[in-house]
Scaffold this motif. Structure first.
Motif, PDB file in Angstrom:
ATOM      1  N   ASP A  16      60.083  -1.262  69.847  1.00 28.46           N
ATOM      2  CA  ASP A  16      58.907  -1.273  68.690  1.00 28.46           C
ATOM      3  C   ASP A  16      59.062  -0.394  67.684  1.00 28.46           C
ATOM      4  O   ASP A  16      59.514   0.916  68.104  1.00 28.46           O
ATOM      5  CB  ASP A  16      57.740  -1.524  69.882  1.00 28.46           C
ATOM      6  N   LYS A  17      58.623  -0.646  66.583  1.00 31.57           N
ATOM      7  CA  LYS A  17      58.857   0.215  65.761  1.00 31.57           C
ATOM      8  C   LYS A  17      57.971   1.439  65.652  1.00 31.57           C
ATOM      9  O   LYS A  17      58.702   2.580  65.496  1.00 31.57           O
ATOM     10  CB  LYS A  17      58.241  -0.299  64.259  1.00 31.57           C
ATOM     11  N   ALA A  18      57.019   1.284  66.370  1.00 31.15           N
ATOM     12  CA  ALA A  18      55.887   2.712  66.698  1.00 31.15           C
ATOM     13  C   ALA A  18      56.775   3.598  67.595  1.00 31.15           C
ATOM     14  O   ALA A  18      56.729   4.814  67.426  1.00 31.15           O
ATOM     15  CB  ALA A  18      54.650   2.393  67.078  1.00 31.15           C
ATOM     16  N   THR A  19      57.245   3.116  68.708  1.00 30.68           N
ATOM     17  CA  THR A  19      58.047   3.745  69.741  1.00 30.68           C
ATOM     18  C   THR A  19      59.400   4.289  68.909  1.00 30.68           C
ATOM     19  O   THR A  19      59.519   5.798  69.330  1.00 30.68           O
ATOM     20  CB  THR A  19      58.407   3.051  70.877  1.00 30.68           C
ATOM     21  N   ALA A  20      60.007   3.592  68.291  1.00 28.93           N
ATOM     22  CA  ALA A  20      61.202   4.058  67.665  1.00 28.93           C
ATOM     23  C   ALA A  20      60.907   5.381  66.736  1.00 28.93           C
ATOM     24  O   ALA A  20      61.650   6.246  66.765  1.00 28.93           O
ATOM     25  CB  ALA A  20      61.864   3.089  66.804  1.00 28.93           C
ATOM     26  N   ASP A  21      59.699   5.051  66.006  1.00 31.34           N
ATOM     27  CA  ASP A  21      59.349   6.290  65.116  1.00 31.34           C
ATOM     28  C   ASP A  21      58.820   7.541  65.853  1.00 31.34           C
ATOM     29  O   ASP A  21      59.192   8.667  65.439  1.00 31.34           O
ATOM     30  CB  ASP A  21      58.191   5.976  64.263  1.00 31.34           C
ATOM     31  N   LYS A  22      58.200   7.534  67.159  1.00 34.75           N
ATOM     32  CA  LYS A  22      57.866   8.518  67.942  1.00 34.75           C
ATOM     33  C   LYS A  22      59.297   9.253  68.494  1.00 34.75           C
ATOM     34  O   LYS A  22      59.254  10.300  68.463  1.00 34.75           O
ATOM     35  CB  LYS A  22      57.197   7.898  68.945  1.00 34.75           C
ATOM     36  N   LEU A  23      60.232   8.186  68.966  1.00 31.05           N
ATOM     37  CA  LEU A  23      61.711   8.895  69.253  1.00 31.05           C
ATOM     38  C   LEU A  23      62.064   9.637  68.098  1.00 31.05           C
ATOM     39  O   LEU A  23      62.605  10.808  68.391  1.00 31.05           O
ATOM     40  CB  LEU A  23      62.482   7.693  69.637  1.00 31.05           C
ATOM     41  N   ASP A  24      62.187   9.155  66.996  1.00 32.70           N
ATOM     42  CA  ASP A  24      62.757   9.727  65.636  1.00 32.70           C
ATOM     43  C   ASP A  24      61.900  10.950  65.364  1.00 32.70           C
ATOM     44  O   ASP A  24      62.748  12.138  65.408  1.00 32.70           O
ATOM     45  CB  ASP A  24      62.765   8.993  64.551  1.00 32.70           C
ATOM     46  N   TYR A  71      60.477  12.983  67.850  1.00 28.32           N
ATOM     47  CA  TYR A  71      60.726  13.693  68.944  1.00 28.32           C
ATOM     48  C   TYR A  71      62.158  14.436  68.677  1.00 28.32           C
ATOM     49  O   TYR A  71      62.436  15.606  68.971  1.00 28.32           O
ATOM     50  CB  TYR A  71      60.766  13.094  70.289  1.00 28.32           C
ATOM     51  N   VAL A  72      63.285  13.642  68.500  1.00 28.91           N
ATOM     52  CA  VAL A  72      64.468  13.988  68.572  1.00 28.91           C
ATOM     53  C   VAL A  72      64.804  15.346  67.124  1.00 28.91           C
ATOM     54  O   VAL A  72      65.512  16.241  67.281  1.00 28.91           O
ATOM     55  CB  VAL A  72      65.578  13.039  68.250  1.00 28.91           C
ATOM     56  N   ALA A 122      70.571  11.673  74.778  1.00 26.41           N
ATOM     57  CA  ALA A 122      69.876  13.052  75.922  1.00 26.41           C
ATOM     58  C   ALA A 122      68.526  12.489  75.903  1.00 26.41           C
ATOM     59  O   ALA A 122      67.610  12.958  77.085  1.00 26.41           O
ATOM     60  CB  ALA A 122      70.285  14.390  75.268  1.00 26.41           C
ATOM     61  N   THR A 123      67.632  12.363  74.916  1.00 24.94           N
ATOM     62  CA  THR A 123      66.190  12.161  74.966  1.00 24.94           C
ATOM     63  C   THR A 123      65.744  10.936  75.817  1.00 24.94           C
ATOM     64  O   THR A 123      64.878  11.131  76.608  1.00 24.94           O
ATOM     65  CB  THR A 123      65.678  11.756  73.700  1.00 24.94           C
ATOM     66  N   VAL A 124      66.557   9.917  75.622  1.00 27.83           N
ATOM     67  CA  VAL A 124      66.353   8.723  76.371  1.00 27.83           C
ATOM     68  C   VAL A 124      66.655   8.792  77.654  1.00 27.83           C
ATOM     69  O   VAL A 124      66.095   8.431  78.815  1.00 27.83           O
ATOM     70  CB  VAL A 124      67.021   7.633  75.788  1.00 27.83           C
ATOM     71  N   GLU A 125      68.076   9.493  78.156  1.00 25.59           N
ATOM     72  CA  GLU A 125      68.435   9.987  79.364  1.00 25.59           C
ATOM     73  C   GLU A 125      67.368  10.618  80.223  1.00 25.59           C
ATOM     74  O   GLU A 125      66.922  10.499  81.545  1.00 25.59           O
ATOM     75  CB  GLU A 125      69.761  10.648  79.504  1.00 25.59           C
ATOM     76  N   LYS A 126      66.889  11.865  79.590  1.00 28.55           N
ATOM     77  CA  LYS A 126      65.718  12.745  80.112  1.00 28.55           C
ATOM     78  C   LYS A 126      64.449  11.871  80.421  1.00 28.55           C
ATOM     79  O   LYS A 126      63.753  11.977  81.433  1.00 28.55           O
ATOM     80  CB  LYS A 126      65.404  13.783  78.983  1.00 28.55           C
ATOM     81  N   ALA A 127      63.943  11.076  79.470  1.00 31.73           N
ATOM     82  CA  ALA A 127      62.877  10.043  79.783  1.00 31.73           C
ATOM     83  C   ALA A 127      62.856   9.089  80.864  1.00 31.73           C
ATOM     84  O   ALA A 127      62.155   8.909  81.589  1.00 31.73           O
ATOM     85  CB  ALA A 127      62.554   9.284  78.438  1.00 31.73           C
ATOM     86  N   LEU A 128      64.127   8.732  80.967  1.00 33.02           N
ATOM     87  CA  LEU A 128      64.508   7.695  82.206  1.00 33.02           C
ATOM     88  C   LEU A 128      64.524   8.415  83.415  1.00 33.02           C
ATOM     89  O   LEU A 128      63.916   7.918  84.565  1.00 33.02           O
ATOM     90  CB  LEU A 128      65.651   6.927  81.669  1.00 33.02           C
TER      91      LEU A 128
END
Length: 54
Positions: free
Chosen positions: A16-24, A26-27, A36-42
């Motif tokens: 979702d764009k809002a989630t992708a924006d939050k990921l951007d 955060y990184v 690394a961020t997605v691995e850590k979150a999972l």
């Protein structure tokens, strides 16, 4: 000293764009890679959910 090579599998997904924006955001803030961020979150999600079912 060189890093050890991890075995891996490729993951392709749509976010979702809002989630992708939050990921951007955060990184950018943490200077971690998206991988690394997605691995850590999972890992945190799996720890939380699997511990609660034991």
């Amino acid at each position: 000293m060189s890093r050890s090579i991890k075995s891996y599998k490729t993951l392709h997904c749509k976010l979702d764009k809002a989630t992708a924006d939050k990921l951007d955001e955060y990184v950018e803030k943490t200077k971690m890679s998206k991988t690394a961020t997605v691995e850590k979150a999972l890992e945190l999600l799996f720890e939380r959910d699997f511990k609660s079912k034991e």
